[in-house]
Write an enzyme that holds these catalytic residues in place. Structure first.
Site, PDB file in Angstrom:
ATOM      1  N   ASP A  36       0.771  -1.242   0.000  1.00 23.87           N
ATOM      2  CA  ASP A  36       0.000   0.000   0.000  1.00 23.87           C
ATOM      3  C   ASP A  36       0.809   1.304   0.000  1.00 23.87           C
ATOM      4  O   ASP A  36       0.660   2.130  -0.876  1.00 23.87           O
ATOM      5  CB  ASP A  36      -0.936   0.036   1.214  1.00 23.87           C
ATOM      6  CG  ASP A  36      -1.836  -1.188   1.274  1.00 23.87           C
ATOM      7  OD1 ASP A  36      -1.677  -2.089   0.428  1.00 23.87           O
ATOM      8  OD2 ASP A  36      -2.695  -1.241   2.165  1.00 23.87           O
TER       9      ASP A  36
ATOM     10  N   GLU B 164       0.732 -10.210  11.412  1.00 28.03           N
ATOM     11  CA  GLU B 164       0.770  -9.710  10.045  1.00 28.03           C
ATOM     12  C   GLU B 164       2.195  -9.316   9.627  1.00 28.03           C
ATOM     13  O   GLU B 164       2.626  -9.588   8.517  1.00 28.03           O
ATOM     14  CB  GLU B 164      -0.160  -8.487   9.974  1.00 28.03           C
ATOM     15  CG  GLU B 164      -0.350  -7.906   8.606  1.00 28.03           C
ATOM     16  CD  GLU B 164      -1.267  -6.675   8.654  1.00 28.03           C
ATOM     17  OE1 GLU B 164      -1.556  -6.167   9.750  1.00 28.03           O
ATOM     18  OE2 GLU B 164      -1.674  -6.233   7.583  1.00 28.03           O
TER      19      GLU B 164
END
Ligand SMILES: *[C@@H]1O[C@H](CO)[C@@H](O)[C@H](O)[C@H]1NC(C)=O
Ligand SMILES: *[C@@H]1O[C@H](CO)[C@@H](O)[C@H](O)[C@H]1NC(C)=O
Length: 813
Positions: A581, A781
């Site tokens: 991102d 994550e």
């Protein structure tokens, strides 16, 4: 003839044989057995325990619990996975979707460990044993535990009722609640919930503490009511409303009463309004340790479950899992034979499998809005419903992302390919079925209201102009590689088709159980690929067309005129389509931008398409793909290699429309290497290996960081992909080092450095994930590059599960 060609030649031979052997109905048999094998499962991964079949609108079941000594706890029901709850980890210790498994919830706040043992069989039956063990000091606390099951349906004839009706004061100790039903999907069936062994202690209260005999917590409470389709998943909310109604009704019945009711009584379920319907709740309130069972049996089936044999069924299911796992997932040194890593890898893979969900419903799509390529501002998508669709997929995180993600999914399937190849193909098929007329798949799959409930409004709408890294194609290629290897082991040296015909006849339930049908019977794969190929072609064409970059317009003349790409949909700060991102790109977005990661993805996608075309004998297509493959490789060199930076880089233009390199060294600049777009022997390897091994750039003691420490954007902004360590990219790094490793041998120093970087990074990745898991009960994550500490979403056994695959990789180059 080369080995590979030789094997392909045999596939084609099988294919022709298949036509003449069609009476074997291999494909149909396989499909029937697979549907049965995978029918039921915990396919609602967002619930701590939620069972459903892979059928839309059918029987949906689940469990939830809370401590009922305090009225407030009605707002702290454990139903949906929630990372803000204080658990010392939760999830599967062992699980296989064809067998079942064991899940543990370590509830710190309520001081209890809850275990569910789920078993299932190929006759479509399943059962679960629920156990609770209080922590020291919590022995006298009460746990209220609720099982619910609701029959959603599209047929008026379907129904589910209690055999005993609804006894107003509940069921007595020892009594079984029995529901019988009929469904168009599986005929007559039965759901039974027993009261467990006599050692269970139901919460007993002095009569004075109970306002009304219907809320005596020592009874099993049962209530049913009507819930329309797409509402059963809200069972815990519905339960909450029932309790509120009951309390309100008591308050009006006993105004000013001096009785001081115990919360356990007030929190007991009762049917104030005399409802009856398709959704059924069974509530038990225990003090201390407890245990009870739930059984689902199809009336017309063999191998039904029974309460008395459930214990031994569970034991043998766990043994079956261990055997399958040990056969499929062999850890390599130094982890091999070390039980603590074996337990770790079993748990990780079990949780990846436990994240499998079946989703059905509509989703929101905006087919009209255009991205503004002047201002590059974020646009608000306005969705319209499309569907319904269905999807069988793994999920990145049960707590945070319980739905399908196109970019993550390929990484989920890499370990699953080793564990159960047939299952992987089922999942791929489900995804590829979603490719629409234009060749597009939504990158985030938010199907139906249950999935939607977990996504903020502004992220619900999908746009067909947005792409995402085609990781599914990467898996497909791995799969073909694996197949070539296996087939060579199996049939290497055999030159008579006779034996192959025999293998057609040996198709067995065992192949299904092991997930190896497509390995043992290549004609199954050929059939599969032939069916899927037209969709893949569309998807591939959509990708190349919609993400095309400009060449002539900016006076760029690389060797190949057609291969340059740009992610659509970036803003000043983000390139969400790329999957990384906030990774720094050109600071000013421009239509002249070209993205090095994207062209690499299209390169690997093309390679995958070529191999698929070769497998089914589409030679012309294969030749076309081969040409594109080589064009892409040339253009990666011509367009993206920066001699000054010694790196592959994004390209953009300055204010005079002159080309400039955008070289933020890190994951993005590694992509030609990660996706094997560089020819062995290339000079660039030296610079890549140096970058990977330099602690001032990408090397850390916890894995390879996302952005060079020397980069101006290192640890700035959101710092999502600007320093942390991510396992999927680290897996690709190790894998590419393996792939190119032997070619480095000509340069002894380079080889040594690559070998050292590989071996040490593999250890670093495993050791840190293990250490943090031990400490917190979770994998995460991402991990911090300076101290290895967890970052981002918890319970991230999506692509971080690749740590288990990393343990199976060789110890050195
Ligand atoms: C539980 O209750 C028993 C009997 O009243 C008592 O002896 C014991 O100390 C209690 N335990 C805790 C942890 O409160
Ligand atoms: C590769 O690295 C490992 C770990 O540092 C070492 O044990 C091994 O000898 C190396 N292999 C070669 C061929 O250099």
């Amino acid at each position: 003839m080369k080995v590979v060609e030789f094997i392909w030649y045999f596939f084609l031979l099988f294919d022709n044989l298949l036509v003449s052997c069609s009476e074997l109905n291999l494909v149909e048999d396989y499909q029937k057995l697979t549907e049965r094998s995978l029918l039921w499962g915990p396919y609602r991964p967002n619930a701590y325990f939620g069972v459903r079949p892979r059928i839309p609108h059918s029987l949906i079941s689940g469990l939830f619990w809370f401590n009922s000594d305090n009225l407030e706890n009605i707002n702290r029901i454990r139903h949906y996975c929630d990372q803000s709850l204080d658990f010392q980890g939760f999830g599967w210790t062992k699980y296989d979707p064809r067998i079942g498994g064991e899940q543990i919830f370590k509830d710190n706040e309520f001081g209890i460990d809850i275990t569910t043992n789920f078993v299932k069989n190929e006759n479509g039956n399943w059962a679960v044993k629920v156990k609770g063990v209080p922590r020291p000091g919590f022995e006298n606390k009460s746990t209220s535990i609720v099982f619910y099951t609701g029959l959603e349906s599209e047929s008026d004839e379907d129904m589910l009722v209690s055999v005993e009706g609804q006894p107003p004061n509940g069921f007595d100790k020892g009594e079984t609640v029995k529901l019988i039903g009929i469904s168009k999907d599986f005929g007559e069936f039965e759901v039974s919930i027993n009261d467990g062994p006599s050692t269970n202690v139901h919460k007993k209260l002095n009569k004075r503490k109970i306002l009304n005999p219907s809320i005596d917590p020592s009874k099993t409470h049962y209530v049913s009511l009507n819930a329309p389709n797409d509402n059963v998943w809200k069972a815990a909310d519905i339960f909450n409303i029932l309790i509120q109604n009951s309390i309100k009704e008591l308050a009006s019945q006993f105004p000013g009463s001096d009785i001081n009711p115990d919360p356990n009584s007030l929190l007991s379920l009762r049917n104030v309004d005399g409802f009856e319907g398709n959704l059924h709740f069974v509530q038990k309130i225990f003090t201390g340790a407890f245990e009870f069972d739930i059984i689902f049996n199809i009336e017309n089936s063999e191998k039904k479950y029974s309460f008395d044999k459930l214990g031994s069924e569970i034991e043998s299911s766990l043994v079956q899992f261990d055997e399958k796992f040990d056969r499929k997932f062999q850890l390599q040194a130094p982890f091999k034979g070390d039980s603590k890593y074996e337990i770790f890898s079993k748990e990780i893979i079990s949780n990846l499998l436990g994240g499998l969900g079946y989703y059905y419903g509509d989703h929101l799509v905006d087919r009209d809005s255009e991205f503004n390529e002047e201002t590059y501002e974020k646009i608000e998508l306005k969705g319209e419903f499309e569907g319904p669709y269905e999807l069988f997929t793994a999920s990145p995180s049960r707590t945070f992302f319980p739905r399908g993600f196109y970019w993550d999914e390929g990484f989920h399937l890499i370990p699953l390919l080793e564990y159960d190849l047939d299952l992987t193909l089922e999942i791929l098929k489900s995804w590829f079925n979603l490719i629409d007329e234009d060749g597009w798949i939504a990158r985030e799959q938010i199907l139906g209201p249950e999935a939607r409930s977990k996504v903020p409004k502004e992220f619900q709408v999908q746009s067909p102009k947005i792409a995402n890294p085609p990781t599914l194609m990467l898996v497909f290629m791995n799969l073909l590689e694996k197949l070539k290897k296996e087939q060579f082991n199996q049939f290497g040296g055999i030159d008579e088709p006779k034996q192959i015909i025999e293998s057609l006849n040996e198709f067995s339930e065992n192949d299904i159980f092991n997930g190896e049908s497509h390995l043992k019977h290549p004609q199954l794969l050929i059939d599969y690929v032939k069916k899927i190929y037209p969709k893949l072609q569309k998807h591939y064409e959509w990708f190349r067309k919609t993400q095309k970059g400009e060449l002539e317009e900016f006076d760029r003349f690389p060797r190949a005129r057609d291969e340059a790409y740009r992610w659509r949909g970036r803003t000043y700060t983000h390139c969400l389509p790329s999957g990384l991102d906030d990774y720094p790109r050109a600071s000013i977005p421009d239509v002249g931008e070209l993205n090095v990661d994207l062209i690499s993805w299209i390169g690997i996608m093309t390679k995958s398409m070529r191999e698929i075309a070769e497998l089914i004998g589409f030679d012309q297509d294969a030749a076309k793909y081969k040409e594109i493959e080589s064009n892409i490789k040339q253009n990666i060199e011509d367009i993206h290699w920066s001699e000054d930076d010694k790196s592959y880089c994004d390209v953009s233009v300055d204010e005079n429309d002159e080309d400039i390199f955008i070289c933020n060294k890190g994951y993005i600049t590694l992509f030609p290497f990660l996706l094997k777009q560089i020819e062995p022997g290339h000079d660039s390897f030296k610079h890549i290996i140096e970058l990977l091994s330099d602690p001032e750039e990408l090397y850390t003691n916890y894995g390879i960081r996302s952005l060079s420490k020397a980069n101006e954007f290192y640890k700035t902004g959101e710092d999502y992909w600007r320093s942390p360590i991510w396992y999927p990219i680290n897996y690709l790094i190790l894998e590419s080092l393996q792939y190119y490793g032997q070619s480095f041998k000509e340069d002894e120093k380079l080889y040594q450095l690559a070998n050292q970087t590989y071996s040490q990074t593999r250890l670093n990745l495993v050791n840190n994930a293990y250490k943090q898991w031990k400490k917190t009960g979770y994998v995460y994550e991402q991990y911090d590059d300076t101290n290895g500490k967890p970052r981002g979403a918890k319970h991230f056994t999506g692509w971080t599960a690749l740590v288990a695959t990393i343990m199976t990789m060789p110890e050195t180059l």
